[in-house]
Design a protein around this motif. Structure first.
Motif, mmCIF file in Angstrom:
data_model
loop_
_atom_site.group_PDB
_atom_site.id
_atom_site.type_symbol
_atom_site.label_atom_id
_atom_site.label_comp_id
_atom_site.label_asym_id
_atom_site.label_seq_id
_atom_site.Cartn_x
_atom_site.Cartn_y
_atom_site.Cartn_z
ATOM 1 N N HIS A 167 37.660 58.132 50.363
ATOM 2 C CA HIS A 167 36.927 59.078 50.926
ATOM 3 C C HIS A 167 37.118 60.529 50.318
ATOM 4 O O HIS A 167 36.336 61.376 50.797
ATOM 5 C CB HIS A 167 37.578 59.273 52.345
ATOM 6 N N SER A 198 42.819 60.171 53.857
ATOM 7 C CA SER A 198 42.069 58.609 54.006
ATOM 8 C C SER A 198 42.224 57.911 52.701
ATOM 9 O O SER A 198 41.842 56.738 52.723
ATOM 10 C CB SER A 198 40.647 59.090 54.430
ATOM 11 N N TYR A 227 49.955 61.135 50.145
ATOM 12 C CA TYR A 227 49.675 61.417 51.557
ATOM 13 C C TYR A 227 50.460 62.439 51.989
ATOM 14 O O TYR A 227 51.425 62.989 51.275
ATOM 15 C CB TYR A 227 49.537 59.998 52.304
ATOM 16 N N TYR A 229 39.094 64.770 53.081
ATOM 17 C CA TYR A 229 39.634 63.480 53.839
ATOM 18 C C TYR A 229 40.859 63.292 53.224
ATOM 19 O O TYR A 229 41.012 62.205 52.762
ATOM 20 C CB TYR A 229 38.762 62.522 54.011
#
Lengths: 309, 275
Positions: free
Chosen positions: A117, A113, A284, A110
């Motif tokens: 996660h 996330s 990210y 994930y």
């Protein structure tokens, strides 16, 4: 089984088994999968939604198992494990109740996330429990085979599935009882991967072979595994590299070191995984970016392997 | 019936107390609070079981979720012949199967239990399995009231209520005490009836030391018309029957020694006589 996610491969095969065996029960903690929809629609009497209540899910599954059912608890991996760790300890390890815990999102699956996660400690935690087997699945062929194999297991089983659709590694399912498979033979040392990192190990081996460094690749997918067969397969390897998307403390690399120690083998080992002092990732934009933050990009790994004496 | 049960309960409590005194350990007060409940279940006709066949498929399941009351359950099981009664002398001793908390290795015990908030969810899973297989046995489970602080209890309460597991009977040993203090002093559990009702349960509240109350609450339990699971909130006294231990948090998890042991046995006898 190309272009099928591990979870869909898992639930598709389990659906086929469940149609023939009413003892197979899915206990979902409000977690879905396209293939699970078919299971819910056609076998409503064998599907239970425990709600976003993993403790109840694990306990109900264990209660079902005490009455002879083959329950599969299904949730996102950190919630299927750490949310209920003390229950797994009592029900599945101490009492040895056979439940299969299916967690989706191994490692950084994930990816965007965030760290709640990600699951980077589950191998360390669950392999500390007697009677609990871990299946760290690396492709969809294996996921399907593990689904079927789980129905016959007499002990608890934690299946960590990757969320991403990954290339297939296996034409036919590997020997699950052995717990590892040789994907590329070699005499100059081994890259030993688990889950997602086995794919990286294969790419690295190809790349390094082009540079004159011939390393074999093993996929270590079950813990515990057949240690004697593993030691025999290592042969006279002069060195090992382990690769895991997991903190280094207690992970697969640690297990390899413990295994060598138990068998009196003094083979140099370099473990690649998440260094503890780097902590959790708040990067990210994809898994590769996250791994680069831990110096685990393929460039980083190739360089580190070449330079490791 | 009530007089017979009373005599049996005293006999069981005395054996339990002697067992814990001999071992120097065991949760005596937690056991005393549920003595009448266990006596009613096992001797009052509520539970269907066969000591000669502990794994009999059609037996009612009894899940002791408050695993610390194991000395009381061990005593009941030994008395019924699940294992030789003399084996109780090995409670918490070398060579015996009896842990201070409930151990599955003891014949008649369905689970290992010591950590709270586990047995209730297992019982719900067992009741669900019985429903799936259209089996007629019931699943009984005894919870501690302190155990109701565990979140897992309410996860399961919600689940069992929603799924209308009317083959599940929970009894809460409401002795109002935990290790440190009285429940209503440090974190109130009341109103318990409203909480369980709101989670979809049929609720009865009784005096957990009154056989008339307990028998009445369990009357017709096998032929209930309600689709709801049943919870019996049994108001009890932790350490009931032994004055100096009752309602005294310091006695949690302990067995009396020396003079106090003799005093406890005398008080237990007196309370059985005076009632």
């Amino acid at each position: 089984m190309n272009n099928v996610s591990q979870r869909d491969a898992f639930w598709t095969r389990l659906y086929e088994v469940a149609r023939q065996d009413r003892r197979v029960i899915a206990v979902a903690a409000d977690m879905g999968a396209p293939a699970l929809d078919q299971f819910r629609r056609d076998l409503p009497g064998q599907f239970v939604n425990a709600g976003i209540a993993e403790q109840n899910g694990l306990l109900v599954a264990a209660g079902l198992a005490l009455e002879g059912k083959h329950p599969f608890l299904y949730a996102i991996a950190p919630f299927a494990t750490f949310r209920v760790l003390e229950l797994i300890r009592v029900e599945n390890s101490i009492m040895d109740i056979p439940v299969t815990i299916v967690g989706v999102g191994a490692g950084f699956g994930y990816e965007d996330s965030g760290p709640t996660h990600h699951i980077l400690e589950d191998i360390a935690a669950l392999r500390a429990f007697p009677h609990v087997t871990i299946h760290s699945v690396s492709d969809s062929t294996m996921a399907a085979a593990v689904a079927e194999h789980s129905c016959g297991m007499k002990h608890a089983n934690y299946v960590r599935l990757d969320r991403a659709v990954l290339p297939e590694l296996y034409q036919a399912a590997p020997d699950l009882a052995k717990g590892f498979a040789v994907l590329r033979p070699s005499k100059a040392g081994w890259l030993i991967g688990t889950g997602y990192m086995t794919h990286k190990a294969l790419r690295l081996a190809n790349r390094l072979a082009g540079e004159g460094l011939d390393l074999g690749v093993m996929d270590l997918f079950a813990m515990p595994f057949d240690e004697k067969a593993f030691v025999a397969a290592l042969g006279k390897a002069p060195r090992l590299f382990t690769l895991e998307e997991h903190f280094l403390a207690g992970g697969m690399g640690s297990l390899v070191l413990e295994t060598l120690n138990r068998h009196g083998l003094a083979i140099p080992v370099k473990r690649f995984g998440l260094e503890m002092d780097k902590g959790y990732s708040y990067v990210y934009g994809g898994r590769d970016r996250i791994l680069a933050g831990y110096e685990l990009s393929e460039d980083d790994l190739a360089k580190a392997i070449r330079n490791w004496k | 019936m009530a007089a017979t049960l009373k005599a049996k309960a005293y006999e069981l409590k005395k054996t339990m107390l002697e067992t814990c005194i001999r071992a120097g350990t065991g949760h005596v007060t937690s056991s005393l609070s549920c003595a009448e409940i266990l006596t009613t279940l096992f001797h009052g006709g509520a539970l269907r079981f066969d000591p000669k066949r502990p794994a009999w498929e059609d037996r009612d399941r009894f899940i002791l979720s408050k695993g610390q009351a194991s000395p009381m359950l061990y005593t009941v099981l030994g008395d019924l012949g699940y294992f030789p009664k003399e084996d109780l002398q090995k409670f918490a001793q070398a060579g015996g199967p009896f842990g201070v908390h409930l151990q599955k290795s003891v014949p008649g015990a369905e689970i290992t239990c010591g950590s709270l908030g586990h047995g209730f969810g297992l019982a719900a899973g067992m009741a669900l399995a019985a429903r799936m297989d259209r089996r007629n046995h019931l699943v009984f489970t005894l919870l501690g009231d302190g155990e109701c602080y565990e979140g897992s209890i309410w996860e399961t309460a919600l689940f069992a209520g929603h799924h209308r597991l009317n083959n599940l009977v929970a009894i809460v040993d409401r002795n109002y005490q935990c290790v440190l203090d009285f429940t209503e002093n440090f974190l109130a559990l009341e109103p318990m009836e409203k909480k369980w009702e709101a989670f979809g349960w049929r609720v009865k509240r009784v005096d957990g030391h009154s056989f008339d109350d307990l028998l009445d609450a369990l009357k017709g339990v096998r032929s209930r018309r309600s689709v709801q699971p049943l919870v019996i909130l049994a108001d009890t006294v932790k350490g009931a029957g032994v004055g100096f231990m009752a309602c005294n948090p310091i006695w949690h998890g302990a067995a009396p020694r020396g003079d106090e042991a003799q005093q406890a046995l005398r008080e237990l006898e007196r309370s059985a006589r005076d009632e």
